[in-house]
Enzyme design. Structure first.
Site, PDB file in Angstrom:
ATOM      1  NE  ARG A  57      71.097  55.249  -9.584  1.00 50.98           N
ATOM      2  CZ  ARG A  57      70.984  54.205  -8.769  1.00 50.98           C
ATOM      3  NH1 ARG A  57      71.866  53.985  -7.828  1.00 50.98           N
ATOM      4  NH2 ARG A  57      69.958  53.382  -8.909  1.00 50.98           N
TER       5      ARG A  57
ATOM      6  CB  ALA B  31      66.643  57.017 -16.930  1.00 54.48           C
ATOM      7  CD  GLU B  32      71.277  54.004 -15.881  1.00 57.25           C
ATOM      8  OE1 GLU B  32      72.203  54.122 -15.099  1.00 57.25           O
ATOM      9  OE2 GLU B  32      71.417  53.835 -17.102  1.00 57.25           O
ATOM     10  N   GLY B  33      66.821  55.222 -11.664  1.00 56.77           N
ATOM     11  CA  GLY B  33      66.470  55.733 -10.339  1.00 56.77           C
ATOM     12  C   GLY B  33      65.774  57.070 -10.429  1.00 56.77           C
TER      13      GLY B  33
END
Lengths: 639, 639
Positions: free
Chosen positions: B289, B418-420
């Site tokens: 993140r 992306a990625e959460g």
């Protein structure tokens, strides 16, 4: 009952009667036209294709345009016979392909429409070859250096009374005709706007027909065409830069309905002032702005339809911890999408009024510029916001090209600065309002109670009547603010208008134009509410409009409080009532989405709106090849 | 002096000393690293190419990644030796190519970083082949059906103590590993997360090394790889769906630093609860993140640099009516771009603190999740907004691909989900804050005066101290609001936590997380201001931070007024002071833009940032061909 269960039932609700009623309100033209367009879009040429080279993208957009032309659903002569049909065509194309829609708007509005507005009998044979694309046109208006200052364009048309010809010439790099749609590949004809020099005198800008490509589609002598290359989207549009090097054209190629040059070389015009001639000949840019609004509005409905239909199937974590709850049930998703759905309806109604004004302006011609400009800007910005939010709320599902949401983002960006930078158009709107105020013909919205007196003492302000008064009041207040500032700075402090306008009141200009726009959209919506016949329809309209108004109030709460238009106690109820208004509209989500004219197209074009799990069972390669997206040529679309 | 002249002088101002000071504050690592990366980017492989097929786009992104790998500017062993270098690499790549940056982050953070975090000595030979891409990896974590509910993933790893192997299996369509970067083309290895079944018991999710392609780059037996096809941007990334059909791997392929399975088939873990094991093994998503924030921050600076440099040359109408005034002189342009420039600096400083926390978390480990998440979300959203505004303010100039602004829009959309999903990460932030509050370790920002008592009586609130107190107070107030609501609804009304969280307090969650984020960014900025040594640098930082704070106050004016934190009289000065603060920062525009590490790259990659008239003298075809953008292979970049 469990909360999830309640919401899931709401998400399933559907009342075909309400939906039908809404559909008739959203689409402001003869209903049978919609079916014809939808039928046309079943042709495989309209199915999305991905990963195809630039040349093929442009060819595809042209092939689609050709299909549209062959279907004869629009003719340039509709400008006289059925003006609404121009906008209807743009609405339908906005559902499918922004590149196609843009090529269409240039061929049929900018090129064809300018011909209709500025031609005379001698151009009739030429004009008869526009509908079938034999004369495929481009609109050479904007120049690289004069995007926002078109009257100063540098291209010239010198008249020579010996040869009875005009010579079209681009003297500098900055005078290149720029962003010319249809220019890079498909146009053989152009309407070129140029400073008209007759007997050594510049008589201002006029339009001329100039052939730009020969029968073999090679650029004509003296015409340089450069491809503008790759863009952030809409790559089916073949934009070009055009330069003219002493290109001679017959005198008759001047489009001479407004101004004319006689054989002997006399310039004839009903308008004595050169500067005022400009706006008359550049007339088609105005309808062009409404065309852009039409495209953007449909694209917005497309995005919302995809986002809602995906969110209704896509499962996220539920009470049990399992992934068993459609994400549309979440307040997060509802708070993001429902206000966009409400605002889209309200903008739709205001746009529909503009469509009526376009078709029948008699007695209200002066309202056209400010109305069409503000409809174009505010629908375009709304699309930008809506497409962005829809993309984000669909997560990865929205990032794939087959979700179609990228069309909304690219389309909005194109719309926001094409045919007039939105922010500059807002300046135009305010100039028009100020001029109309001086002529005492700017109609201010009628309030049932005056906020300066009544509303600040009210502790409850979230009824629709008060909300309406608040939104209408903003226009009154912004006008007063603007006229006070201009009076003070220009009359009292002696500043130059330009300096004040460009360096001191930018935000105030945008605020005033926005307040005017919000008013006309809301008026359009309230007119539909008042005219609605069925109670059920009235209820959905009421909930939609009230949610929209609450959202507006919430967004501008600081302004209302600071100016003492509402009190802090009343403001504290706004948020809770807004949250409730979002929830209140949820049970009508299907009524509204199905009332768009898009779902039937979505079934073919946007697989994630259909069944995303099933879609993912198939090898994805099938969806990205050049053969026709989801179309199986043996079995038809996989519905 | 004439207004235009004054502004044009401001636009030319430049103080190399200030700019150098800012550059050292913006880049939080060893300065010599920047020059090495900039030198690397002079390699022609990094010049933009347009209109190339999907395959070629992916190959190009790989070729660039290979160049980066060969330059040895980053190694996975830097996780131990020089952790900041991970983020520095992402910052540098964010200036150039989002596809490259994404392939990099998967190879080096998700794949390489997970190896570093979860491997043991037996994996060392494998790990030594990561830096040079011999082991090219993908990160098989997310599944189609469990994007936001990863602990429920369906992929299984069954241990068989007879063969000493694990069997990796994807039972359903929903269990496909989804959006797998590097999967469609380039990965030969994967780290697969799977429910680990040992002796019939599900011991929770663990990572396993699974070979996915053989030496000929054909998928290994049992591994199905499907290309995810075309996306709205970043098409150099080769995303895939991966399915595993009873794929056997040796026991040793389990990454066993945290949990292990013995030869005999005993599951060994220091964490007794299966649910708690998950967050430990999924650790790399957290640094991921921050990697996304690093990329987005640089891309944002790239967009602002392009927009400002273009706006400084692009001429619009001036006082004389001629097109002689750079559009950056207009208040319209300044009001749009200057607050973005100020906010970018403030976010940069907060991000830099997160970078320090990443490199040295000792004693503050618990702060990592909430900090990294909120930095990722708010930098990503800021990029979306900044890129959108920059594109719009550059008009058509910004719509062409060679403006590079589309990279900002596509990059932001990728980063936002992306990625959460950003909105879901904000929920995570609030859950962390609430947990830390219970453990009495959430550090609340220190205010010098309490808004509830002092500020409502103040008629002037636009000094930096008061602005800071107002912004800090929001976090205090949102925490109180949230804890009050949860107490009331859950403790008193007996509602389920899930129902309240998902159906009733969505906006409140977002508001609290945002207030926390705004605070840590502002703290970061104020720390730089307080530490600045030169008065000149202090002045620029002060103007930057104050403009940012005024913009925040303006945006949230309704909240402050409604809650009685400020009074209406004080609010009335905010707008005028804000307008002045915009103008006050204009003379430092070059100091700030030149302090980004991008301008040298821009000179090569974004021609409209250089000389847009000169650019348009050349045939555009040169800029869109596949041979290397603006790079002339004989003469080098056309600078």
């Amino acid at each position: 009952m469990e909360q999830t269960k309640i919401v899931m039932d709401q998400l399933k609700a559907f009342d075909p009667e309400i939906s039908k009623g809404l559909q008739q309100l959203f689409f402001n033209d003869k209903q049978e036209k919609v079916q014809k367009w939808q039928k046309l879009f079943e042709d495989p040429v309209f199915y999305p294709k991905y990963d195809i080279p630039l040349d093929a993208q442009r060819q595809l957009a042209y092939d689609r345009l050709k299909k549209v032309s062959e279907a004869k659903l629009f003719s340039i002569f509709d400008f006289n016979n059925d003006p609404k049909n121009l906008l209807t065509a743009h609405e339908m194309l906005g559902y499918t392909d922004g590149s196609l829609a843009t090529k269409f708007t240039v061929q049929f509005n900018l090129f064809g429409g300018t011909l209709m507005a500025t031609s005379t009998d001698r151009h009739m044979p030429f004009m008869k070859k526009v509908d079938d694309l034999t004369n495929m046109g481009c609109f050479c208006f904007s120049e690289l250096g004069y995007g926002n200052n078109a009257p100063k364009m540098e291209t010239t048309a010198h008249y020579d009374d010996k040869t009875k010809t005009f010579t079209i010439h681009s003297p500098t790099t900055l005078s290149q005709k720029y962003w010319i749609t249809n220019g890079a590949c498909h146009a053989n004809q152009a309407i070129v706007f140029a400073q008209t020099i007759v007997k050594g005198k510049n008589e201002g800008v006029n339009p001329f027909i100039v052939r730009v490509r020969d029968d073999n589609m090679k650029p004509c002598a003296g015409v340089t065409i450069e491809d503008m290359g790759f863009k952030m989207g809409l790559n089916g549009i073949d934009n070009a830069k055009l330069k003219f090097n002493q290109v001679k054209i017959p005198r008759e190629n001047m489009l001479n309905k407004i101004n004319d040059v006689t054989e002997a070389g006399d310039f004839v015009s009903p308008i004595p002032k050169v500067t005022q001639r400009f706006f008359k000949v550049a007339d088609r840019l105005l309808s062009g702005r409404l065309c852009i609004a039409a495209m953007c509005l449909s694209t917005c409905k497309m995005c919302l339809c995809v986002a809602v239909k995906y969110s209704q199937q896509r499962l996220g974590v539920g009470l049990s911890g399992e992934s068993d709850t459609p994400i549309m049930a979440y307040q997060l998703q509802q708070n993001a999408l429902m206000p966009l759905i409400a605002r889209t309806a309200v903008l739709n109604f205001g746009y529909n009024d503009a469509k009526d004004l376009f078709a029948n302006p008699t007695g209200r011609e002066f309202e056209q510029i400010k109305t069409f400009c503000v409809v174009k800007t505010m629908v375009g910005w709304h699309l930008q916001n809506a497409a962005t939010v829809c993309r984000e709320r669909c997560g990865g599902g929205g990032f794939t090209a087959h979700a179609q949401l990228h069309q909304g983002i690219a389309g909005a960006h194109s719309g926001m600065t094409a045919e007039g930078d939105n922010r500059v158009l807002m300046q135009k709107v305010v100039k028009d309002i100020l001029a109309d105020l001086q002529q005492k013909r700017h109609r201010l919205p009628a309030m049932t109670k005056c906020p300066r007196k009544g509303i600040p003492s009210q502790d409850f302000i979230t009824d629709l009547e008060t909300l309406t008064n608040l939104i209408y009041y903003r226009e009154h207040a912004e006008i007063k603010n603007m006229t006070d500032i201009l009076k003070k700075k220009i009359m009292e402090e002696g500043k130059k208008f330009f300096d004040v306008w460009m360096y001191e009141v930018s935000d105030e200009i945008q605020n005033l134009a926005t307040a005017f726009g919000e008013r006309i959209f809301l008026e359009g919506a309230l007119n539909r509410l008042n005219a609605a016949k069925s109670d059920k329809l009235k209820e959905v309209l009421f909930k939609t409009i009230r949610l929209h108004c609450l959202h507006q109030l919430k967004e501008n709460l600081g302004w209302y409080l600071m100016n003492g238009v509402i009190n802090a106690k009343a403001a504290k109820y706004v948020d809770a009532d807004y949250q409730q208004a979002v929830k209140a509209l949820v049970p009508h989500i299907n009524d509204i989405i199905e009332a768009y004219d898009y779902p039937r197209i979505a079934a073919m074009n946007a697989p994630i709106a259909r069944d995303y799990v099933k879609f993912n069972e198939q090898p994805d390669s099938e969806n990205v090849n050049a053969a026709g997206g989801l179309f199986d040529f043996k079995k038809g679309p996989k519905l």
